[in-house]
Write a protein that holds these residues in place. Sequence first.
Motif, short mmCIF file in Angstrom:
data_model
loop_
_atom_site.label_atom_id
_atom_site.label_comp_id
_atom_site.label_asym_id
_atom_site.label_seq_id
_atom_site.Cartn_x
_atom_site.Cartn_y
_atom_site.Cartn_z
N UNK A 71 0.80 -1.22 0.00
CA UNK A 71 0.00 0.00 0.00
C UNK A 71 0.83 1.27 0.00
N UNK A 72 2.08 1.17 -0.43
CA UNK A 72 2.97 2.34 -0.49
C UNK A 72 2.75 3.04 -1.83
N UNK A 73 2.49 4.34 -1.78
CA UNK A 73 2.34 5.11 -3.01
C UNK A 73 3.66 5.10 -3.77
N UNK A 74 3.62 4.76 -5.05
CA UNK A 74 4.85 4.65 -5.83
C UNK A 74 4.59 5.14 -7.24
N UNK A 75 5.56 5.83 -7.81
CA UNK A 75 5.43 6.29 -9.19
C UNK A 75 6.81 6.59 -9.77
N UNK A 76 6.86 6.62 -11.08
CA UNK A 76 8.07 7.02 -11.79
C UNK A 76 8.08 8.53 -11.92
N UNK A 77 9.26 9.14 -11.75
CA UNK A 77 9.39 10.60 -11.85
C UNK A 77 10.81 10.95 -12.25
N UNK A 78 10.94 11.88 -13.16
CA UNK A 78 12.28 12.36 -13.51
C UNK A 78 12.82 13.15 -12.32
N UNK A 79 14.03 12.81 -11.90
CA UNK A 79 14.62 13.38 -10.69
C UNK A 79 15.90 14.11 -11.04
N UNK A 80 16.10 15.25 -10.41
CA UNK A 80 17.36 15.97 -10.49
C UNK A 80 18.22 15.59 -9.28
N UNK A 81 19.51 15.84 -9.39
CA UNK A 81 20.41 15.45 -8.31
C UNK A 81 20.04 16.11 -6.99
N UNK A 82 19.57 17.37 -7.03
CA UNK A 82 19.19 18.05 -5.80
C UNK A 82 18.00 17.38 -5.13
N UNK A 83 17.12 16.77 -5.92
CA UNK A 83 15.97 16.08 -5.36
C UNK A 83 16.38 14.79 -4.66
#
Length: 266
Positions: free
Chosen positions: A212-224
């Motif tokens: 039940x963990x919310x999960x998704x793909x997302x483009x990430x920057x190094x600061x994130x």
Amino acid sequence: MLINGQPGDSIAASDRGLAYGDGLYRTLQARHGQPLLWHWQWQRLAADCASLRLPCPDEALLLDEIARVAGELPRAVVKIVLTRGSGQRGYAMPADVTPTRIVSATAWAGYPAERAEQGVVVRWCATRLAIQPLLAGIKHLNRLENVFARSEWQDAAIAEGLMLDMDGTVVEGTMSNLFIVRRGELLTPPLDRCGVSGAMRACVLQLAANLGIAVREARLLSDEVLAADEAFICNSLAGIWPLRQLEQRQWQAWPLTRRLQQALAD
């Protein structure tokens, strides 16, 4: 080692896997000849074969060969390599394909337990991943970017290096996939432009959904990544390793990561 089902240790010099990297591979754990995470390994292997227009071997045949090479080892690292086989000179795919299938096993050497328990130190790699959607996600035999990236450091205290693409977004580790936790949500970079879609990554996505963990793909920057509440890397041999340090950022607690580690162990 089995080559097309027969004991051997060599392939033809004309094999397209050698000449052009025209093929793919999977690396997995086996215990007494039984492969772990096989559901996800087989899914990824079949998908990669389809993407490369490479005939996929029979699943039962592969399982039999894994048992043959790893059956006498309590714990083993199994590698499956598939190439397009031998062909005439030139890049064009041959009309008639006779693939080369290599299945090998080595005794499990293991990783220090503290990597999973206490977390790992990772670094950024200078080597960038080229953007090529046609090959994105596939564990193909052209891995020179990873070879150069992994050769950037010799410090044994650094367990892994994280790689960016040419646009500066975070993609993966040299040998692993990356997840971060932000406000209770699990995020992982999409692999639609480059990178390898690992079997353990697919397993983690399924475990998260089951929990039940919310999960998704997302483009990430190094600061994130540096600002994440938690972060971890994973692959089929290492399992899940929490990130303890990246640059000056340090993490000391990984509650969501621990849930996933426990679910994987179960």
